[in-house]
Design a protein around this motif. Structure first.
Motif, PDB file in Angstrom:
ATOM      1  N   ALA A 185      39.252  19.293  43.473  1.00 14.42           N
ATOM      2  CA  ALA A 185      38.411  19.991  42.504  1.00 14.42           C
ATOM      3  C   ALA A 185      39.022  21.362  42.195  1.00 14.42           C
ATOM      4  CB  ALA A 185      36.992  20.150  43.041  1.00 14.42           C
ATOM      5  N   CYS A 186      38.884  21.797  40.948  1.00 11.05           N
ATOM      6  CA  CYS A 186      39.473  23.068  40.522  1.00 11.05           C
ATOM      7  C   CYS A 186      38.380  23.955  39.934  1.00 11.05           C
ATOM      8  CB  CYS A 186      40.578  22.820  39.493  1.00 11.05           C
ATOM      9  SG  CYS A 186      41.373  24.336  38.901  1.00 11.05           S
ATOM     10  N   PHE A 187      38.368  25.209  40.335  1.00 11.81           N
ATOM     11  CA  PHE A 187      37.337  26.148  39.915  1.00 11.81           C
ATOM     12  C   PHE A 187      37.902  27.275  39.055  1.00 11.81           C
ATOM     13  CE2 PHE A 187      35.748  23.880  43.506  1.00 11.81           C
ATOM     14  CZ  PHE A 187      34.394  23.726  43.259  1.00 11.81           C
ATOM     15  N   ASP A 188      39.079  27.059  38.473  1.00 11.47           N
ATOM     16  CA  ASP A 188      39.705  28.104  37.667  1.00 11.47           C
ATOM     17  C   ASP A 188      38.892  28.476  36.438  1.00 11.47           C
ATOM     18  OD1 ASP A 188      41.747  28.147  39.474  1.00 11.47           O
ATOM     19  OD2 ASP A 188      43.256  27.218  38.172  1.00 11.47           O
ATOM     20  N   ALA A 189      38.020  27.575  35.970  1.00  8.31           N
ATOM     21  CA  ALA A 189      37.191  27.893  34.797  1.00  8.31           C
ATOM     22  C   ALA A 189      36.319  29.115  35.055  1.00  8.31           C
ATOM     23  CB  ALA A 189      36.328  26.691  34.423  1.00  8.31           C
ATOM     24  N   LEU A 190      36.063  29.405  36.322  1.00  4.49           N
ATOM     25  CA  LEU A 190      35.254  30.567  36.668  1.00  4.49           C
ATOM     26  C   LEU A 190      35.960  31.869  36.298  1.00  4.49           C
ATOM     27  CD1 LEU A 190      32.471  30.953  38.038  1.00  4.49           C
ATOM     28  CD2 LEU A 190      33.674  31.266  40.202  1.00  4.49           C
ATOM     29  N   LEU A 191      37.276  31.796  36.105  1.00  4.12           N
ATOM     30  CA  LEU A 191      38.051  33.003  35.796  1.00  4.12           C
ATOM     31  C   LEU A 191      38.088  33.319  34.305  1.00  4.12           C
ATOM     32  CD1 LEU A 191      41.084  32.464  38.204  1.00  4.12           C
ATOM     33  CD2 LEU A 191      39.123  33.982  38.537  1.00  4.12           C
ATOM     34  N   ARG A 192      37.599  32.416  33.460  1.00  4.84           N
ATOM     35  CA  ARG A 192      37.661  32.680  32.016  1.00  4.84           C
ATOM     36  C   ARG A 192      36.863  33.920  31.612  1.00  4.84           C
ATOM     37  NH1 ARG A 192      36.558  26.661  29.768  1.00  4.84           N
ATOM     38  NH2 ARG A 192      34.575  27.266  30.708  1.00  4.84           N
ATOM     39  N   PRO A 193      35.612  34.069  32.032  1.00  9.73           N
ATOM     40  CA  PRO A 193      34.912  35.316  31.670  1.00  9.73           C
ATOM     41  C   PRO A 193      35.522  36.547  32.336  1.00  9.73           C
ATOM     42  CG  PRO A 193      33.588  34.004  33.199  1.00  9.73           C
ATOM     43  CD  PRO A 193      34.731  33.136  32.751  1.00  9.73           C
ATOM     44  N   PHE A 194      36.107  36.366  33.509  1.00  7.08           N
ATOM     45  CA  PHE A 194      36.787  37.467  34.194  1.00  7.08           C
ATOM     46  C   PHE A 194      37.971  37.963  33.369  1.00  7.08           C
ATOM     47  CE2 PHE A 194      40.400  38.327  37.164  1.00  7.08           C
ATOM     48  CZ  PHE A 194      39.981  39.552  37.626  1.00  7.08           C
ATOM     49  N   GLU A 195      38.781  37.023  32.862  1.00  8.91           N
ATOM     50  CA  GLU A 195      39.923  37.411  32.033  1.00  8.91           C
ATOM     51  C   GLU A 195      39.456  38.097  30.748  1.00  8.91           C
ATOM     52  OE1 GLU A 195      43.003  37.491  32.465  1.00  8.91           O
ATOM     53  OE2 GLU A 195      43.516  36.116  34.094  1.00  8.91           O
ATOM     54  N   ALA A 196      38.377  37.575  30.152  1.00 14.85           N
ATOM     55  CA  ALA A 196      37.859  38.192  28.936  1.00 14.85           C
ATOM     56  C   ALA A 196      37.321  39.592  29.220  1.00 14.85           C
ATOM     57  CB  ALA A 196      36.761  37.305  28.340  1.00 14.85           C
ATOM     58  N   LEU A 197      36.718  39.773  30.391  1.00 13.82           N
ATOM     59  CA  LEU A 197      36.223  41.083  30.793  1.00 13.82           C
ATOM     60  C   LEU A 197      37.367  42.084  30.885  1.00 13.82           C
ATOM     61  CD1 LEU A 197      33.914  42.892  31.961  1.00 13.82           C
ATOM     62  CD2 LEU A 197      34.506  41.966  34.205  1.00 13.82           C
ATOM     63  N   ILE A 198      38.450  41.675  31.525  1.00 13.07           N
ATOM     64  CA  ILE A 198      39.613  42.553  31.678  1.00 13.07           C
ATOM     65  C   ILE A 198      40.218  42.887  30.320  1.00 13.07           C
ATOM     66  CG2 ILE A 198      41.936  42.745  32.647  1.00 13.07           C
ATOM     67  CD1 ILE A 198      39.693  42.880  34.707  1.00 13.07           C
ATOM     68  N   GLU A 199      40.398  41.868  29.475  1.00 13.59           N
ATOM     69  CA  GLU A 199      40.987  42.103  28.161  1.00 13.59           C
ATOM     70  C   GLU A 199      40.099  43.021  27.325  1.00 13.59           C
ATOM     71  OE1 GLU A 199      43.902  41.397  26.948  1.00 13.59           O
ATOM     72  OE2 GLU A 199      44.556  40.348  28.748  1.00 13.59           O
ATOM     73  N   GLY A 200      38.790  42.856  27.441  1.00 17.37           N
ATOM     74  CA  GLY A 200      37.878  43.720  26.698  1.00 17.37           C
ATOM     75  C   GLY A 200      37.988  45.174  27.121  1.00 17.37           C
ATOM     76  N   GLN A 201      38.148  45.398  28.430  1.00 15.87           N
ATOM     77  CA  GLN A 201      38.294  46.769  28.926  1.00 15.87           C
ATOM     78  C   GLN A 201      39.611  47.380  28.462  1.00 15.87           C
ATOM     79  OE1 GLN A 201      34.886  47.235  29.924  1.00 15.87           O
ATOM     80  NE2 GLN A 201      35.981  48.695  31.202  1.00 15.87           N
ATOM     81  N   ILE A 202      40.672  46.580  28.459  1.00 15.67           N
ATOM     82  CA  ILE A 202      41.964  47.076  27.995  1.00 15.67           C
ATOM     83  C   ILE A 202      41.901  47.416  26.513  1.00 15.67           C
ATOM     84  CG2 ILE A 202      44.370  46.412  27.573  1.00 15.67           C
ATOM     85  CD1 ILE A 202      44.253  44.774  30.161  1.00 15.67           C
ATOM     86  N   GLU A 203      41.244  46.531  25.737  1.00 19.06           N
ATOM     87  CA  GLU A 203      41.103  46.775  24.304  1.00 19.06           C
ATOM     88  C   GLU A 203      40.294  48.041  24.046  1.00 19.06           C
ATOM     89  OE1 GLU A 203      38.977  44.644  20.444  1.00 19.06           O
ATOM     90  OE2 GLU A 203      39.584  43.419  22.167  1.00 19.06           O
TER      91      GLU A 203
END
Length: 204
Positions: free
Chosen positions: A168-186
Motif C-alpha cells: 500500500a502507498c500513502f504518497d497521496a497524503l503529500l499532495r496538499p503538503f506540496e501545494a502548501l509549500i508551493e503556496g508559501q513560496i509563491e
C-alpha cells in the motif's frame, strides 16, 4: 483584517487545500499529539495528516490526561515515533509483532517541544520507540532541518505507513503538503525564497 479561513484545513479560502486532501484507509492507527505552539503555524502539516487518514486522531495540548486510555487500544501494538537508544527501525519493529497493526504515537512540534511532551506525559516515555530509516530527505524546503534525515510530521507518517503497510502507498497524503509549500513560496516571491532558502530541492 485577517483573511477568511477554511474551517477544515484552516488555510485562507483562496488557498484552500481540501480538494487535495485524500481519505486514505490504513490498518495502522495514527495518534498525533500536537504542541499548542504548532496549531497556528502556517506550515501545520499534522492537521493535513489527520484530515487525510481515516484512522487518525489529532490532539492538541501539553498534558494529555486521556492518554492511558487511548494507548490501550485492543488489537493494536502501540509505539512512539521518536529517537532513543532502544528505538527500532519501523520495518524491524513491525516484523517483530504478531500480525497486529500499529498504534503509532507521533509528537508534533520542534524537537524541544516534542521532548517536553514526553517529559510531561511519562506514559509516552515508557512506550517502545520506532525510528525512520537513514537517508531520507525532507521536501519541506521552508524549514531548515535540525539534523540529517529530519522530516516534517506528515512526511514521517507517510514514510512509516509506506514501510509497515507495503505494498500500500500513502504518497497521496503529500499532495496538499506540496501545494502548501508551493503556496508559501509563491506568497513570499521567488527572489525572497532563493535568498533565504537557496536551491534546497524545489521541484519545478
Amino acid at each position: 483584517m485577517p483573511r477568511a479561513q477554511c474551517p477544515r484545513c484552516t488555510r485562507p479560502f483562496e488557498r484552500c487545500l481540501c480538494a487535495l486532501i485524500p481519505q486514505l484507509s490504513s490498518r495502522s492507527r495514527i495518534l498525533i499529539l500536537q504542541h499548542p505552539s504548532e496549531v497556528k503555524h502556517a506550515l501545520n502539516t499534522a492537521r493535513l495528516a489527520a484530515l487525510g487518514l481515516c484512522n487518525a486522531e489529532l490532539l492538541v495540548g501539553e498534558v494529555f490526561e486521556e492518554l492511558p486510555a487511548l494507548l490501550q487500544q485492543p488489537g493494536y501494538q502501540t509505539c512512539l515515533l521518536f529517537p532513543g537508544d532502544a528505538a527500532l527501525p519501523a520495518a524491524q519493529f513491525a516484523q517483530a509483532q504478531t500480525g497486529l497493526p500499529l498504534l503509532l504515537v507521533v509528537p508534533d512540534g520542534t524537537w524541544r517541544k516534542a521532548r517536553k511532551l514526553l517529559h510531561l506525559n511519562p506514559v509516552l516515555a515508557a512506550l517502545p520507540r520506532v525510528v525512520l530509516p537513514d537517508g531520507l530527505q525532507s521536501r519541506y524546503r521552508l524549514r531548515k532541518a535540525p539534523m540529517p534525515g529530519a522530516l516534517s510530521t506528515i512526511e514521517a507518517i507517510v514514510s512509516v505507513l509506506n514501510i509497515v503497510e507495503a505494498p500500500a502507498c500513502f504518497d497521496a497524503l503529500l499532495r496538499p503538503f506540496e501545494a502548501l509549500i508551493e503556496g508559501q513560496i509563491e506568497a513570499m516571491g521567488e527572489q525572497t525564497y532563493q535568498r533565504n532558502h537557496g536551491d534546497s530541492g524545489r521541484q519545478v
